[in-house]
Motif scaffolding. Structure first.
Motif, PDB file in Angstrom:
ATOM      1  N   TYR A 236      13.466   2.275   5.837  1.00 45.89           N
ATOM      2  CA  TYR A 236      12.138   1.668   5.761  1.00 45.89           C
ATOM      3  C   TYR A 236      11.083   2.731   5.404  1.00 45.89           C
ATOM      4  N   ILE A 237      11.178   3.890   6.030  1.00 45.18           N
ATOM      5  CA  ILE A 237      10.228   4.968   5.732  1.00 45.18           C
ATOM      6  C   ILE A 237      10.315   5.369   4.266  1.00 45.18           C
ATOM      7  N   ARG A 238      11.513   5.519   3.747  1.00 54.21           N
ATOM      8  CA  ARG A 238      11.677   5.942   2.351  1.00 54.21           C
ATOM      9  C   ARG A 238      11.119   4.903   1.389  1.00 54.21           C
ATOM     10  N   GLU A 239      11.332   3.632   1.688  1.00 55.46           N
ATOM     11  CA  GLU A 239      10.906   2.574   0.781  1.00 55.46           C
ATOM     12  C   GLU A 239       9.421   2.281   0.879  1.00 55.46           C
ATOM     13  N   HIS A 240       8.783   2.632   2.001  1.00 59.35           N
ATOM     14  CA  HIS A 240       7.382   2.272   2.202  1.00 59.35           C
ATOM     15  C   HIS A 240       6.485   3.485   2.446  1.00 59.35           C
ATOM     16  N   ALA A 241       6.954   4.671   2.018  1.00 63.78           N
ATOM     17  CA  ALA A 241       6.205   5.896   2.307  1.00 63.78           C
ATOM     18  C   ALA A 241       4.818   5.902   1.675  1.00 63.78           C
ATOM     19  N   ALA A 242       4.618   5.181   0.596  1.00 65.23           N
ATOM     20  CA  ALA A 242       3.312   5.164  -0.076  1.00 65.23           C
ATOM     21  C   ALA A 242       2.381   4.098   0.508  1.00 65.23           C
ATOM     22  N   MET A 243       2.847   3.368   1.513  1.00 63.07           N
ATOM     23  CA  MET A 243       2.052   2.290   2.102  1.00 63.07           C
ATOM     24  C   MET A 243       1.510   2.714   3.464  1.00 63.07           C
ATOM     25  N   PRO A 273       8.913   9.492  14.783  1.00 61.55           N
ATOM     26  CA  PRO A 273       8.976   8.692  13.546  1.00 61.55           C
ATOM     27  C   PRO A 273       7.788   8.936  12.614  1.00 61.55           C
ATOM     28  N   MET A 274       6.595   9.107  13.163  1.00 57.07           N
ATOM     29  CA  MET A 274       5.425   9.327  12.314  1.00 57.07           C
ATOM     30  C   MET A 274       5.446  10.717  11.691  1.00 57.07           C
ATOM     31  N   GLN A 275       6.010  11.691  12.401  1.00 54.15           N
ATOM     32  CA  GLN A 275       6.191  13.017  11.793  1.00 54.15           C
ATOM     33  C   GLN A 275       7.233  12.953  10.675  1.00 54.15           C
ATOM     34  N   ALA A 276       8.267  12.131  10.874  1.00 56.63           N
ATOM     35  CA  ALA A 276       9.270  11.942   9.815  1.00 56.63           C
ATOM     36  C   ALA A 276       8.639  11.282   8.594  1.00 56.63           C
ATOM     37  N   LEU A 277       7.721  10.329   8.828  1.00 57.62           N
ATOM     38  CA  LEU A 277       7.012   9.682   7.717  1.00 57.62           C
ATOM     39  C   LEU A 277       6.158  10.704   6.973  1.00 57.62           C
ATOM     40  N   GLN A 278       5.451  11.549   7.704  1.00 51.67           N
ATOM     41  CA  GLN A 278       4.631  12.563   7.031  1.00 51.67           C
ATOM     42  C   GLN A 278       5.495  13.535   6.249  1.00 51.67           C
ATOM     43  N   ARG A 279       6.627  13.925   6.813  1.00 57.40           N
ATOM     44  CA  ARG A 279       7.528  14.840   6.114  1.00 57.40           C
ATOM     45  C   ARG A 279       8.038  14.218   4.823  1.00 57.40           C
ATOM     46  N   LEU A 282       5.192  14.329   2.276  1.00 55.43           N
ATOM     47  CA  LEU A 282       5.022  15.677   1.730  1.00 55.43           C
ATOM     48  C   LEU A 282       6.096  15.992   0.696  1.00 55.43           C
ATOM     49  N   LYS A 283       7.321  15.571   0.960  1.00 55.78           N
ATOM     50  CA  LYS A 283       8.408  15.806   0.002  1.00 55.78           C
ATOM     51  C   LYS A 283       8.154  15.044  -1.292  1.00 55.78           C
ATOM     52  N   ARG A 284       7.645  13.822  -1.190  1.00 56.26           N
ATOM     53  CA  ARG A 284       7.366  13.050  -2.401  1.00 56.26           C
ATOM     54  C   ARG A 284       6.271  13.698  -3.229  1.00 56.26           C
ATOM     55  N   VAL A 285       5.244  14.219  -2.567  1.00 54.68           N
ATOM     56  CA  VAL A 285       4.181  14.931  -3.293  1.00 54.68           C
ATOM     57  C   VAL A 285       4.777  16.139  -4.007  1.00 54.68           C
ATOM     58  N   ALA A 302      -1.716  13.497  -3.869  1.00 52.09           N
ATOM     59  CA  ALA A 302      -1.795  13.480  -2.408  1.00 52.09           C
ATOM     60  C   ALA A 302      -2.294  12.135  -1.902  1.00 52.09           C
ATOM     61  N   MET A 303      -3.325  11.597  -2.528  1.00 48.19           N
ATOM     62  CA  MET A 303      -3.876  10.322  -2.080  1.00 48.19           C
ATOM     63  C   MET A 303      -2.902   9.174  -2.343  1.00 48.19           C
ATOM     64  N   LYS A 304      -2.142   9.259  -3.410  1.00 52.75           N
ATOM     65  CA  LYS A 304      -1.127   8.242  -3.699  1.00 52.75           C
ATOM     66  C   LYS A 304      -0.143   8.116  -2.546  1.00 52.75           C
ATOM     67  N   TRP A 305       0.182   9.255  -1.922  1.00 55.61           N
ATOM     68  CA  TRP A 305       1.169   9.265  -0.845  1.00 55.61           C
ATOM     69  C   TRP A 305       0.522   9.271   0.543  1.00 55.61           C
ATOM     70  N   GLY A 306      -0.731   8.822   0.622  1.00 59.02           N
ATOM     71  CA  GLY A 306      -1.335   8.529   1.922  1.00 59.02           C
ATOM     72  C   GLY A 306      -2.080   9.662   2.583  1.00 59.02           C
ATOM     73  N   PHE A 307      -2.389  10.744   1.856  1.00 59.74           N
ATOM     74  CA  PHE A 307      -3.105  11.872   2.439  1.00 59.74           C
ATOM     75  C   PHE A 307      -4.578  11.786   2.042  1.00 59.74           C
TER      76      PHE A 307
END
Length: 334
Positions: A236-243, A273-279, A282-285, A302-307
């Protein structure tokens, strides 16, 4: 050519000769039948030209031995449908794949990326064993190894350094395949299955140990099997990381309460779990910055991936990867 410890036979794949020829046009066409169309020119003294190609097909890979005798220029452009690992067993070659150019010999090999232009000069006396890797099945295999949909094609560092212990071990395994291939002509039924298992193991090790643009997604992997609810949360995290997802969203997708999910992540990954989402974000960026060739805008990525807080993002990025995002973008442009 003299056999050495950990090396393939003196003339690798001698039971699987595809052709031998001193005719340049014949050699070019016969090699192209197994690989791709390419430019092949003799540089210097033509008297030394004597082409040989030994070939054993497999499932995802094929094993090959090629020598030309003379000094030759080889220009296939982009290989498109396959990757090609080249390991000199005699002599040396100058390799250019993408923007990187280097010399290969017994201590250094090359991996030609399918999506980057290639140009080579095999110097007089060069002979190489080659592992051709079919791109489509390899990328499918890579997705299973990484347990994720690939965000793009796998791009390896084209220079394979055998001074690294991990790659010394891999070379020993690869050479073992060439040794065992000599016996396949008279092998009993079931040898093909054993060969398929070995080629998958060979490519899994290479994917994990040879630096590539997917290496960052291998950090933080679980050791051993994970509980089903943890695998669902990871997916779920991988598929929704940009949301803009929350802890409760991840827990709902995993089918457990938030407390259970937090305990599972802490015991398995050492993070929440939220640290895993941030990680993951960061990898996607980082992946997009490296893949862009310097064209990506750091702020937009960065903004695309929620930062949204760029200063905090830059600090988190540097702690994760040892450099600022703008430095990654600058390096990707070189």
């Amino acid at each position: 050519m003299h056999a050495e410890a950990g090396s393939p036979p003196a003339v690798p794949l001698s039971s699987h000769v595809l052709f031998q020829s001193d005719d340049l046009d014949c050699a070019r066409e016969r090699v192209a039948q197994k690989f791709c169309r390419h430019r092949l020119d003799i540089i210097g003294d033509k008297r030394f030209f004597r082409a040989a190609h030994h070939h054993l097909p497999g499932d995802m890979i094929s094993l090959n031995y090629i020598s030309y005798g003379a000094d030759v220029l080889i220009d296939p452009g982009e290989l498109t449908d396959f990757y090609l690992i080249q390991m000199p067993v005699a002599g040396s070659a100058t390799i250019r794949n993408g923007h990187k150019e280097f010399l290969t010999d017994r201590s250094t090999a090359s991996i030609l990326n399918a999506d980057l232009a290639t140009r080579m000069r095999w110097w007089q006396g060069c002979a190489q064993i080659l592992i051709q890797i079919r791109k489509a099945p390899f990328l499918d295999f890579a997705e299973r190894v990484l347990d994720r949909e690939l965000p793009g094609p796998v791009i390896f560092d084209p220079l394979v350094d055998f001074s690294r212990p991990q790659m010394q071990s891999w070379r020993g395994f690869a050479n073992g395949l060439f040794y065992s291939a000599e016996a396949l002509a008279n092998a009993p039924r079931g040898a093909e299955i054993h060969m398929a298992f070995n080629e998958q193991r060979l490519m899994e090790i290479f994917l994990r140990e040879q630096p590539n643009n997917m290496s960052l997604f291998m950090d933080g992997e679980a050791k051993g099997p994970s509980p089903r609810h943890l695998r669902r949360a990871d997916e779920y995290i991988r598929e929704h990381a940009a949301m803009p997802i929350s802890l409760l969203d991840i827990a709902d997708a995993a089918g457990v309460n938030a407390r259970t999910l937090q305990l599972a992540y802490k015991s398995t990954y050492g993070v929440s779990p939220m640290q895993a989402l941030q990680r993951e974000r960061l990898k996607r960026v980082r992946f997009e910055l490296l893949a862009s060739g310097g064209r990506a805008n750091v702020t937009e990525t960065a903004m695309k991936w929620g930062f949204a807080h760029l200063g905090r993002f830059a600090g988190d990025y540097r702690r994760a990867f040892g450099e600022l995002p703008r430095e990654t973008a600058r390096r990707a442009a070189d």
